[in-house]
Structures are given as structure tokens and as C-alpha cells.
Design a protein around this motif. Structure first.
Motif, mmCIF file in Angstrom:
data_model
loop_
_atom_site.group_PDB
_atom_site.id
_atom_site.type_symbol
_atom_site.label_atom_id
_atom_site.label_comp_id
_atom_site.label_asym_id
_atom_site.label_seq_id
_atom_site.Cartn_x
_atom_site.Cartn_y
_atom_site.Cartn_z
ATOM 1 N N LEU A 33 -35.666 -110.815 -28.768
ATOM 2 C CA LEU A 33 -35.373 -112.009 -27.983
ATOM 3 C C LEU A 33 -35.912 -111.815 -26.567
ATOM 4 N N LEU A 34 -36.446 -112.865 -25.987
ATOM 5 C CA LEU A 34 -36.993 -112.769 -24.638
ATOM 6 C C LEU A 34 -35.909 -112.327 -23.664
ATOM 7 N N TYR A 35 -36.232 -111.342 -22.842
ATOM 8 C CA TYR A 35 -35.298 -110.817 -21.852
ATOM 9 C C TYR A 35 -36.018 -110.776 -20.513
ATOM 10 N N ALA A 36 -35.405 -111.351 -19.488
ATOM 11 C CA ALA A 36 -35.995 -111.353 -18.150
ATOM 12 C C ALA A 36 -35.685 -110.020 -17.485
ATOM 13 N N LEU A 37 -36.680 -109.132 -17.472
ATOM 14 C CA LEU A 37 -36.512 -107.812 -16.875
ATOM 15 C C LEU A 37 -36.547 -107.898 -15.353
ATOM 16 N N PRO A 38 -35.852 -106.995 -14.681
ATOM 17 C CA PRO A 38 -35.904 -106.990 -13.215
ATOM 18 C C PRO A 38 -37.342 -106.845 -12.724
ATOM 19 N N THR A 39 -37.644 -107.485 -11.621
ATOM 20 C CA THR A 39 -38.915 -107.404 -10.882
ATOM 21 C C THR A 39 -40.061 -108.199 -11.493
ATOM 22 N N THR A 40 -39.889 -108.812 -12.695
ATOM 23 C CA THR A 40 -41.019 -109.476 -13.335
ATOM 24 C C THR A 40 -41.238 -110.891 -12.791
ATOM 25 N N GLN A 41 -42.440 -111.398 -13.071
ATOM 26 C CA GLN A 41 -42.750 -112.789 -12.718
ATOM 27 C C GLN A 41 -41.774 -113.741 -13.406
ATOM 28 N N ARG B 235 -34.919 -124.601 -25.272
ATOM 29 C CA ARG B 235 -34.396 -125.082 -26.553
ATOM 30 C C ARG B 235 -32.917 -124.742 -26.637
ATOM 31 N N PRO B 236 -32.153 -125.436 -27.482
ATOM 32 C CA PRO B 236 -30.757 -125.038 -27.681
ATOM 33 C C PRO B 236 -30.668 -123.565 -28.063
ATOM 34 N N ARG B 237 -29.769 -122.854 -27.417
ATOM 35 C CA ARG B 237 -29.646 -121.415 -27.648
ATOM 36 C C ARG B 237 -29.414 -121.107 -29.137
ATOM 37 N N ARG B 238 -28.627 -121.923 -29.782
ATOM 38 C CA ARG B 238 -28.347 -121.699 -31.198
ATOM 39 C C ARG B 238 -29.623 -121.734 -32.019
ATOM 40 N N ASP B 239 -30.522 -122.655 -31.703
ATOM 41 C CA ASP B 239 -31.772 -122.774 -32.457
ATOM 42 C C ASP B 239 -32.651 -121.541 -32.258
ATOM 43 N N VAL B 240 -32.690 -121.029 -31.037
ATOM 44 C CA VAL B 240 -33.478 -119.829 -30.762
ATOM 45 C C VAL B 240 -32.918 -118.648 -31.559
ATOM 46 N N LEU B 241 -31.600 -118.491 -31.516
ATOM 47 C CA LEU B 241 -30.963 -117.394 -32.254
ATOM 48 C C LEU B 241 -31.185 -117.531 -33.760
ATOM 49 N N ASN B 242 -31.111 -118.746 -34.263
ATOM 50 C CA ASN B 242 -31.309 -118.957 -35.702
ATOM 51 C C ASN B 242 -32.742 -118.629 -36.113
ATOM 52 N N ASP B 243 -33.717 -119.019 -35.274
ATOM 53 C CA ASP B 243 -35.101 -118.642 -35.558
ATOM 54 C C ASP B 243 -35.250 -117.126 -35.620
ATOM 55 N N TYR B 244 -34.613 -116.451 -34.680
ATOM 56 C CA TYR B 244 -34.733 -115.007 -34.595
ATOM 57 C C TYR B 244 -34.180 -114.326 -35.846
ATOM 58 N N ARG B 245 -32.991 -114.720 -36.253
ATOM 59 C CA ARG B 245 -32.399 -114.085 -37.434
ATOM 60 C C ARG B 245 -33.166 -114.465 -38.705
ATOM 61 N N THR B 246 -33.758 -115.654 -38.720
ATOM 62 C CA THR B 246 -34.564 -116.060 -39.870
ATOM 63 C C THR B 246 -35.804 -115.178 -40.000
ATOM 64 N N VAL B 247 -36.461 -114.900 -38.873
ATOM 65 C CA VAL B 247 -37.647 -114.025 -38.890
ATOM 66 C C VAL B 247 -37.266 -112.628 -39.363
ATOM 67 N N LEU B 248 -36.208 -112.062 -38.788
ATOM 68 C CA LEU B 248 -35.798 -110.711 -39.170
ATOM 69 C C LEU B 248 -35.456 -110.625 -40.660
ATOM 70 N N ALA B 249 -34.709 -111.602 -41.147
ATOM 71 C CA ALA B 249 -34.308 -111.584 -42.554
ATOM 72 C C ALA B 249 -35.523 -111.649 -43.466
ATOM 73 N N ALA B 250 -36.524 -112.414 -43.068
ATOM 74 C CA ALA B 250 -37.704 -112.581 -43.914
ATOM 75 C C ALA B 250 -38.593 -111.338 -43.909
ATOM 76 N N ILE B 251 -38.881 -110.810 -42.742
ATOM 77 C CA ILE B 251 -39.898 -109.746 -42.670
ATOM 78 C C ILE B 251 -39.351 -108.383 -43.086
ATOM 79 N N TYR B 252 -38.022 -108.200 -42.997
ATOM 80 C CA TYR B 252 -37.462 -106.916 -43.396
ATOM 81 C C TYR B 252 -36.748 -106.964 -44.744
#
Length: 532
Positions: A356-364, A398-415
Motif C-alpha cells: 500500500l502506498l505510504y508517504a515516507l518522511p522527506t519525500t515529494q 478513492r474510497p479507502r475501502r476500495d483501495v484496501l479491497n483491490d490490495y487484498r484481491t491482488v495478494l489473494a490472486a498472485i499468491y
């Protein structure tokens, strides 16, 4: 006056919920952790020769009161996923009255979080450790020493103290050729910490490091930890012939991995040189198959190509690709799960670090999100994993729920084991290795252990594993050691993906049931403290 000092170097624990914590895979070879702490042993080499040094890696061994009792001073530090333990080590030192020095990328990015340490070493250590040593010798017991970002002359970097390592504890050992990356990806902190002009060591420096490892009896996997090995192609092309000659002279004792940008596929001569020198794997940041997302994150080098063709070119050169993908960019107009899954399948990349995208300190990215009033307050102080389990520290478009659902869908499929070993099988057919893998002590024992343990990775895994092994043995037997290596990683990746999916499902359930609300956004006073 006798100048003596007993230095205890402590490498903090990585958080257990990390993609990179390949414990099950390590167990196959009796290793205790994937990678050795290159940063600390480089700092050790900068200290006076008559100072005594002990190294304790908290990921591989126990740190006890006797270690603290021996030491005059403690040095520690690391990356973001080590933050929790680094802060704990500082607390232990203060409770025992031991002066503590903190350094590394996380304190450099967020020094205000480490104010309890006696000393902070911010930035690259080569040209400022002498300032710390001078201060310590004159009796100072606190201070901040700061290097100018991206300006350190790495030709002054010393030979790391590999002798401090218990080499049999690790899957691989690291060396470094260059620092910095020529690109400007919005979410990446490498260019903020080490600059956009890659600086390289001399050929002789790196060969000396390999000689030191060789003399200690080490054989096998060596990782070039560069931010982008091909960031300075001119220097790399001058180095590889010397590296190849060294490998030839020593009968190829090492196999190399590294990180590089996808434009490596555009240079067949460089690819050939890497393969001939015995590079076998690279990590590539693909991030997203969506062109608009790549443009927004300023990763335009990934837009000028067919990703499938580029990855296939690298595979056919005998080097297999591990890749990074990210979910949660502002440019995502709708569900991106299907496109990302198709990209991963089309490129036949087995090991994909999807986060999931994470805003690291010091980045643009962090600066932009703060300016837009979307960066969550206090998120950096509650960071507890990596971007697999602790992402989205901002208000998503995007709605946070939709982003999270996409993420878990990708993980479930590829692994899923069928998908994973299907990609390994296709990789096995493409991987054109020029050299046969050199068997080293323990390889056969590790393979036998894998045969007895592969079922632990989850239902359906064993059948897919054997189907893949037989296919590779029939069509491309030279690739067998590498598909076995990739299979061993699934001992971690299969269960880990299911663990992450369970955590994401709990987050989704909290949203659905109204138990989650957005944290407050960061205010100017907090941003000033973080120096955004």
C-alpha cells in the motif's frame, strides 16, 4: 593517554510483520536472517583501530545485560521497519546509563523521534564519524553530526568489517558499488537521502571487499545493495570486466543479485555483461501497470516500453526479476486489481512485493500531501510494519475501502499456489543461464528439507511445486536451482500473504461497521517538527 573504547553495535529487530522476514526460508539453510547489517560494519571500519567492537544482531542473536555491562558506548540504528526496536534499544541504554549513538536512514529522515539518544549521526557516515570520534575523545556525551545529503565521497568508504559477522547466520551478504539514483520518483526517499547523482566506489574498493569475503571462507549469494546499480552505466560498464576477471580467477565463488531500473532491458550489452559476471536476480520497481499513475509518480522510465517484453528480455538473459508494486495512487480512477494481476501474470514474475502506498518522511509525496491537507497526523509514530501492513497514512482519493479491497484481491490472486508456481514454471522455461549453479555446502540438505516442508506453505502447494519441478527438469534443467530458490521463498510468501489478507479484511470490516474514522490531518506545527 591510552585511547580505548569498547563499542557495542546493536542491529535492531525488523518488525515481524514484514515482507522481507523470510524466516521459514532461512530455516532451510540453518540461516537466521536474510541479510547481514552492512551499514553497521561499515561504520565499525570508520572507528579507531584500537577501539574494541562487538556486534549483536537482534534478528539473529540475544542481547543481554552482559553485553551492555562490557560496553563504554552503544551504537545502533536502521531503517523504518526497525524503528520500534531502535527506540527500545535507546530506552535500554538510558536506563542502564550507557551513552547511545543512533544513525541510519530512519533517524536521518525523522531525527525528532530519536531525541532521547545521546548522539545522532545524520546522513552518510564516512565524512562525519571523525567529528563524533573527536567529540567523544574530548569528553562530550551528546551531540548531532550531520552530513550534506548526497555529497559524500564514497571512494573514502572503508572496507567493511566483515570479520564482525557470523557469516553462516545469513542467506546473503551485501556489498555496495554506488549510492543514489538518477530518477525522481515522488514516493521514494532514496533521492532525498542519497541524491540523484549516483556516486561510485572504485573498482579496486569493491574487489577488495569481495577478496575479504572470500578470505573469510564465504561462498554463495552476494547482494549489491545499490539503490539502482545501473544509475551510472558508464562506471558500471568499466567495473564489470574487472569483476568478471576476478570471478574467473576465483572459479566463480559468488552469485550476485541487485536492484536496478527497468531500462536495463534496453541495453543488451550490459545485460550480457551482468549475466556473464554471474548476476542471477534483480529487484525492479514496476509499481503500477497504469501509465497515468506512472506519470503522476514521476516514474516515466517505466512508460516508454512494453513491461512484458522488457521483463522477458531480462529473463532470457539469465537473470530473473523480483518486482515491487504499489496500490493507492491518486490517479487510480477505479479498481486496479485486474490490471495489476494481469501485469504480474503476463510478465511471469513470481516474487512481487505488493504494498500500500505510504508517504515516507522527506519525500515529494509527503510534502504534496501535507500541502493538500491530506497527510495524517502522528502516523509516523505508530508505524509498525512495512507498506504491506501499514500503508495509506493519508486521505486517499478513492474510497479507502476500495483501495484496501483491490490490495487484498491482488495478494489473494498472485499468491494462490496455482498462480505462483505457474509463474515459476514459465520463468523456468525462459531463464537462459550461461553458467551452471555452483553447489555449495548445504545446498542438497536445504533441497531435501524443502521437499519435506513445502506442504507447510498451504493447501495445494505440493502438487503445484512438483508439476513445476518436473517441467523445468524437462525443458530447462540449468534453471532448476533458481526455480527451487524461488519455491523456497514461497514458504514465507504463501503464509505471509494470507496473514496480510486477514489484517486487511479486518480493516475493511472496521470501515463497513463504522469503527474506523480518518485520523486528523497534520498541522503546520507538527510538519515544522518533521521539517517537511
Amino acid at each position: 593517554m591510552i585511547d580505548t573504547c569498547k563499542v557495542l553495535m546493536v542491529f535492531p529487530l525488523f518488525n515481524a510483520s514484514s515482507f522481507w522476514n523470510y524466516q521459514e526460508t532461512c530455516d532451510l539453510t540453518n540461516a537466521r536472517y536474510p541479510a547481514a547489517p552492512l551499514g553497521l560494519i561499515t561504520v565499525a571500519a570508520l572507528l579507531p583501530e584500537n577501539w574494541e567492537i562487538r556486534l549483536v544482531n537482534r534478528n539473529t542473536e540475544h542481547l543481554d545485560d552482559a553485553d551492555f555491562g562490557w560496553a563504554d558506548i552503544v551504537m545502533t540504528g536502521g531503517m523504518l521497519p526497525q524503528r520500534n526496536d531502535a527506540l527500545h534499544i535507546i530506552e535500554m541504554c538510558r536506563a542502564l546509563g550507557k551513552p547511545v549513538v543512533i544513525g541510519g536512514p530512519d533517524v536521518t529522515s525523522s531525527p525528532h523521534l530519536y531525541s532521547a539518544a545521546n548522539f545522532q549521526v545524520l546522513g552518510e557516515a564516512e565524512e562525519i564519524m571523525i567529528d563524533f570520534i573527536t567529540a567523544w575523545r574530548r569528553g562530550d556525551r551528546q551531540g548531532v553530526f550531520k552530513a550534506e545529503m548526497g555529497k559524500t565521497d564514497v571512494t573514502k568508504s572503508p572496507l567493511p568489517r566483515f570479520d564482525l559477522l557470523k557469516l553462516d547466520q545469513y542467506l546473503h551478504v551485501g556489498v555496495q558499488f554506488s549510492r543514489g539514483c538518477p530518477f525522481s520518483c515522488e514516493f521514494c526517499d532514496i533521492i532525498e537521502l542519497y541524491g540523484r547523482v549516483p556516486r561510485t566506489k572504485t573498482n579496486a574498493q569493491v574487489i577488495a571487499e569481495l577478496n575479504a569475503l572470500y578470505a573469510l571462507g564465504y561462498r554463495g549469494h552476494v547482494d549489491f545493495v545499490d539503490d539502482n546499480l545501473i544509475g551510472n552505466k558508464k562506471a558500471l560498464k568499466k567495473f564489470l570486466p574487472d569483476l568478471k576477471q576476478w570471478q574467473n580467477t576465483k572459479n566463480f565463488p559468488f552469485e550476485f543479485s541487485t536492484e536496478a531500473s527497468i531500462n536495463l532491458a534496453d541495453d543488451p550489452d550490459l545485460l550480457r555483461s551482468l549475466s556473464e559476471t554471474n548476476f542471477f536476480a534483480i529487484f525492479v520497481g514496476i509499481e503500477s501497470p497504469d501509465t497515468e499513475s506512472l506519470v503522476l509518480m514521476q516514474k516515466k522510465q517505466n512508460t516508454r516500453r512494453s513491461l512484458q517484453q522488457s521483463i522477458e528480455t531480462i529473463h532470457r538473459a539469465g537473470i530473473f526479476v523480483n518486482a515491487g508494486f504499489i496500490v493507492g495512487f491518486d490517479s487510480e480512477k477505479g479498481s486496479i486489481a485486474k490490471g495489476m494481476i494481469e501485469c504480474i501474470e503476463d510478465t511471469s514474475i513470481p516474487v512481487c512485493m505488493v504494498g500500500l502506498l505510504y508517504a515516507l518522511p522527506t519525500t515529494q509525496l509527503t510534502r504534496r500531501l501535507f500541502a493538500e491537507g491530506r497527510l495524517f497526523s502522528g502516523s509516523e509514530q505508530t508505524q509498525s510494519g512495512d507498506q504491506c501492513t501499514a500503508g495509506l497514512n493519508f486521505e486517499t482519493k478513492r474510497p479507502r475501502r476500495d483501495v484496501l479491497n483491490d490490495y487484498r484481491t491482488v495478494l489473494a490472486a498472485i499468491y494462490d499456489p496455482t498462480a505462483y508456481f505457474g509463474r515459476v514454471r514459465r520463468l523456468g522455461r525462459m531463464l537462459k543461464r550461461e553458467r551452471t549453479h555452483r553447489m555449495i555446502k548445504g545446498d542438497l540438505r536445504s533441497f531435501i528439507r524443502l521437499l519435506f516442508r513445502i506442504h507447510r506453505a498451504g493447501p495445494g502447494t505440493t502438487g503445484q511445486f512438483w508439476r513445476m519441478i518436473l517441467d523445468c527438469a524437462l525443458h530447462n534443467p540449468k534453471a532448476l536451482p533458481y526455480v527451487v530458490m524461488t519455491s523456497a521463498l514461497y514458504l514465507h510468501l504463501g503464509p505471509f500473504s494470507r496473514q496480510v489478507i486477514a489484517e486487511i479484511d479486518r480493516e475493511i470490516a472496521n470501515i463497513d461497521q463504522g469503527r474506523w474514522s480518518p485520523p486528523p490531518v497534520m498541522q503546520p506545527m507538527e510538519a515544522e517538527l518533521m521539517a517537511i
